[in-house]
Every structure is written in structure tokens, then in C-alpha cells.
Design a protein around this motif. Structure first.
Motif, PDB file in Angstrom:
ATOM      1  N   ARG A   1      30.698  14.136   2.686  1.00  0.00           N
ATOM      2  CA  ARG A   1      32.075  14.460   2.315  1.00  0.00           C
ATOM      3  C   ARG A   1      32.110  15.599   1.297  1.00  0.00           C
ATOM      4  O   ARG A   1      32.971  16.496   1.373  1.00  0.00           O
ATOM      5  N   ALA A   2      31.186  15.584   0.348  1.00  0.00           N
ATOM      6  CA  ALA A   2      31.148  16.652  -0.661  1.00  0.00           C
ATOM      7  C   ALA A   2      30.673  17.966  -0.052  1.00  0.00           C
ATOM      8  O   ALA A   2      31.173  19.044  -0.401  1.00  0.00           O
ATOM      9  N   VAL A   3      29.709  17.894   0.861  1.00  0.00           N
ATOM     10  CA  VAL A   3      29.237  19.110   1.536  1.00  0.00           C
ATOM     11  C   VAL A   3      30.372  19.716   2.352  1.00  0.00           C
ATOM     12  O   VAL A   3      30.591  20.939   2.346  1.00  0.00           O
TER      13      VAL A   3
ATOM     14  N   ALA B   1      32.848  21.468   0.325  1.00  0.00           N
ATOM     15  CA  ALA B   1      32.340  22.766  -0.129  1.00  0.00           C
ATOM     16  C   ALA B   1      32.369  23.817   0.976  1.00  0.00           C
ATOM     17  O   ALA B   1      31.993  24.973   0.748  1.00  0.00           O
ATOM     18  N   GLY B   2      32.818  23.420   2.175  1.00  0.00           N
ATOM     19  CA  GLY B   2      32.935  24.366   3.274  1.00  0.00           C
ATOM     20  C   GLY B   2      31.681  24.542   4.097  1.00  0.00           C
ATOM     21  O   GLY B   2      31.579  25.487   4.885  1.00  0.00           O
ATOM     22  N   ARG B   3      30.728  23.621   3.959  1.00  0.00           N
ATOM     23  CA  ARG B   3      29.477  23.705   4.714  1.00  0.00           C
ATOM     24  C   ARG B   3      29.448  22.657   5.828  1.00  0.00           C
ATOM     25  O   ARG B   3      30.060  21.601   5.724  1.00  0.00           O
TER      26      ARG B   3
ATOM     27  N   GLY C   1      36.902  16.293   8.993  1.00  0.00           N
ATOM     28  CA  GLY C   1      36.145  17.369   9.616  1.00  0.00           C
ATOM     29  C   GLY C   1      34.651  17.191   9.567  1.00  0.00           C
ATOM     30  O   GLY C   1      33.897  18.166   9.667  1.00  0.00           O
ATOM     31  N   ILE C   2      34.188  15.948   9.441  1.00  0.00           N
ATOM     32  CA  ILE C   2      32.761  15.662   9.353  1.00  0.00           C
ATOM     33  C   ILE C   2      32.269  15.162  10.701  1.00  0.00           C
ATOM     34  O   ILE C   2      32.842  14.238  11.279  1.00  0.00           O
ATOM     35  N   GLU C   3      31.222  15.789  11.207  1.00  0.00           N
ATOM     36  CA  GLU C   3      30.628  15.346  12.461  1.00  0.00           C
ATOM     37  C   GLU C   3      29.887  14.030  12.228  1.00  0.00           C
ATOM     38  O   GLU C   3      29.102  13.907  11.284  1.00  0.00           O
TER      39      GLU C   3
END
Length: 315
Positions: free
Chosen positions: A44-46, A49-51, A75-77
Motif C-alpha cells: 500500500r505504501a509503495v 509512492a507511485g510505484r 490500484g494494487i495488483e
């Protein structure tokens, strides 16, 4: 891409309360429901950060389905590993003075077939990964050596691996030389078998973990800051935080900040400190976005204050 592995994920419900009075009716002033687990929080933090990040996690029952839906909305796979048992549900009570009370459920027991499917899923998903972050406690059914096996497989595939766990699982994994381990002060003290009362004590403990196999140690010392020890030396980082709202996931946010900044050296430590400081200013387990960071409030130095007493010494 940063791949995260959370063997024991959760559905986390956080209540903000004025104070926690045992035996009384406590009325919450705020409520959040988030996908939980240390590796999930790193993803979630990554993502914040837009990564790009992919989260590998065993999921079961209605709580598992909701975890997947919540991550997808962010938006996390998700690379789910279906399991028969229901994903655990945790509760956190955050008081206005910063005190946090957590109730963590044990989670499902993974069968031998589910364990193997989890490892195989990590193998398939790691082909495009810059880092694998393995985080959190092991669920019932997984031996303490499971993380060690995962570290060995990651290195055989040429992928760097960060490990955030504790107890026998951490000690067993050290022999496979994880690229970075991220204990907090209590976990660091447990690993070396003695209390820590100063930053110097933490530094010596981190050096011992390196002597046991860790290539780098990123130690979270709570309000006292963070310590990084690797082949190039040792650095100490702090940040100014005016008010703490919730420290849920702050350490996970720190690890994400460290990895997105390259996972090495004082620049990555500064990013870790900035992300951790931003996380404690947010409600529940909300992860900071770039706009929440305050790099100017961060100080990183190679002059580690070894005599500084820890405000939260370990027992």
C-alpha cells in the motif's frame, strides 16, 4: 516492481477512541477498515509512492474477498493464493494520546498443498521484481524455516529480498543472508537475547545480526528514530513529528520508503524515516502519499549517538 509476501494477512478494523476504559462502553470517534498484514501495508505504501507492486497473499472466506477488493480499489495488483480457512480479522483501538491497543487473531492453518502453492506463486511473480519484501508472522502450519527457504529461493533467482519478521523465523532466515532485515527495538532485543537501553545497544545488536548473516539491518527505534547498518557503515535517522495520530503500519511504511529509494545507504534511510514519520500523523493504517512527506524534517547522520538513552527501552 516490488513484490510483497504476506503469509498471514488480515482485515484490519481501526477505531479511534478518546480513551480506553476497561469494562465500560467506549464510543468511537472514527473508524477505518483496511487490508492488513505487514507485507500488505508495504504494498500500500509503495503504491501510494507511485510505484508498481504485486501483493502475494493467501486469502480465504469473506474477509479474504474483502481484502482483495480493498487492495484492488487502491490500484494494487493481487496474486491470491486460495486457502480453505478464512482470512483473520484484527481490531485496533487508537486513543487520542497515541496509545494503541491491538487484538490480532491467529489466522487460518495452511495445508501442505497451500504452502507449496504459496511458494510457487512467489516464484512466478518474482520474475519482474526488483525486491521481494517478506513480512509478518507465519500462519499456523508453516515452520520457522519457511522464510529461510524463501530467501534461498529468491537469491537463487537473482532477486534481492527484505525480511521483516521476528523470533525463530528471523533467526532461521539469517543463515540464508537476507539483503536487509527490519526489526523494531523489541524484535532486535529478542533476537540478541538482552534488553536495549541506548542507541549504542541497538547498534551492537544490529551488528550481531549482520554477524549472523544479515547483509543490512534497518532497525526502527520508535520515537527515537531509525538505524541502518550495512557493509558501508552505520547511519542514524530522526524526524520531527509534532503529533502522533496512529502508529499502525508506520514500520511497514518505513520499509516501503527504504525500498523505493533503492534499499541501500543514507538516502534510502532518509526516505524510510520520512515515510515512517508521515505514517504516524495519519489515521488508522493509512499509508502516506508523496504530499504527506516532509523531507526537510528528517536528519540523517553517520555520527551515531551511541550514548543516547532510548525513550522506550526494551525489557
Amino acid at each position: 516492481m516490488i513484490l510483497t509476501v504476506t503469509p498471514n494477512p488480515s482485515l484490519d478494523r481501526t477505531y479511534e477512541v478518546p480513551s480506553l476504559d476497561r469494562g465500560e462502553v467506549v464510543r468511537a470517534t472514527g473508524e477505518r477498515v483496511d487490508p492488513g498484514g505487514k507485507g500488505v501495508n508495504v504494498s500500500r505504501a509503495v503504491a501510494a509512492a507511485g510505484r508498481r507492486t504485486v501483493a502475494v497473499l493467501p486469502l480465504g472466506g469473506a474477509p479474504g474477498a474483502l481484502v482483495a477488493d480493498l487492495l484492488d480499489a487502491q490500484g494494487i495488483e493481487v496474486a491470491p493464493v486460495p486457502v480453505a480457512g478464512a482470512t483473520r480479522s484484527n481490531i485496533a483501538l487508537a486513543e487520542t494520546d497515541g496509545v494503541l491497543t491491538k487484538i490480532n487473531a491467529p489466522g487460518p492453518e495452511l495445508t501442505a498443498a497451500e504452502q507449496e502453492l504459496l511458494l510457487d506463486t512467489v516464484r512466478r511473480q518474482s520474475r519482474d521484481a526488483d525486491w521481494i519484501a517478506c513480512c509478518g508472522s507465519l500462519p499456523r502450519g508453516l515452520a520457522p524455516s519457511w522464510y529461510a527457504d524463501l530467501v534461498a529461493r529468491a537469491h537463487a533467482a537473482g532477486v534481492r529480498i527484505a525480511l521483516d519478521t521476528s523470533g525463530p523465523a528471523l533467526l532461521a532466515a539469517l543463515r540464508e543472508r537476507p539483503d536487509v532485515v527490519k526489526p523494531n527495538a523489541e524484535e532486535l532485543a529478542e533476537a540478541v537475547g538482552r534488553p536495549l537501553t541506548t542507541v549504542g545497544d541497538a547498534l551492537k545488536a544490529a551488528e550481531e545480526l549482520r554477524g549472523s548473516g544479515a547483509r543490512a539491518v534497518l532497525a526502527s527505534l520508535g520515537a527515537d528514530g531509525q538505524l541502518l547498518v550495512d557493509d558501508d557503515g552505520a547511519w542514524f535517522g530522526t524526524a520531527r513529528v509534532d503529533a502522533v495520530r496512529s502508529n499502525v503500519g508506520a514500520g511497514d511504511s518505513s520499509l516501503a520508503g527504504f525500498l523505493v529509494a533503492g534499499g541501500r545507504g543514507p538516502r534510502a534511510l532518509a526516505s524510510a524515516v520520512a515515510h515512517g514519520a508521515a505514517a504516524v500523523r495519519l489515521p488508522g493504517s493509512l499509508m502516506p502519499a508523496p504530499a504527506d512527506l516532509d523531507p526537510a524534517a528528517v536528519t540523517v547522520t553517520a555520527d551515531v549517538p551511541v550514548d543516547r538513552a532510548l525513550r522506550e527501552p526494551t525489557s
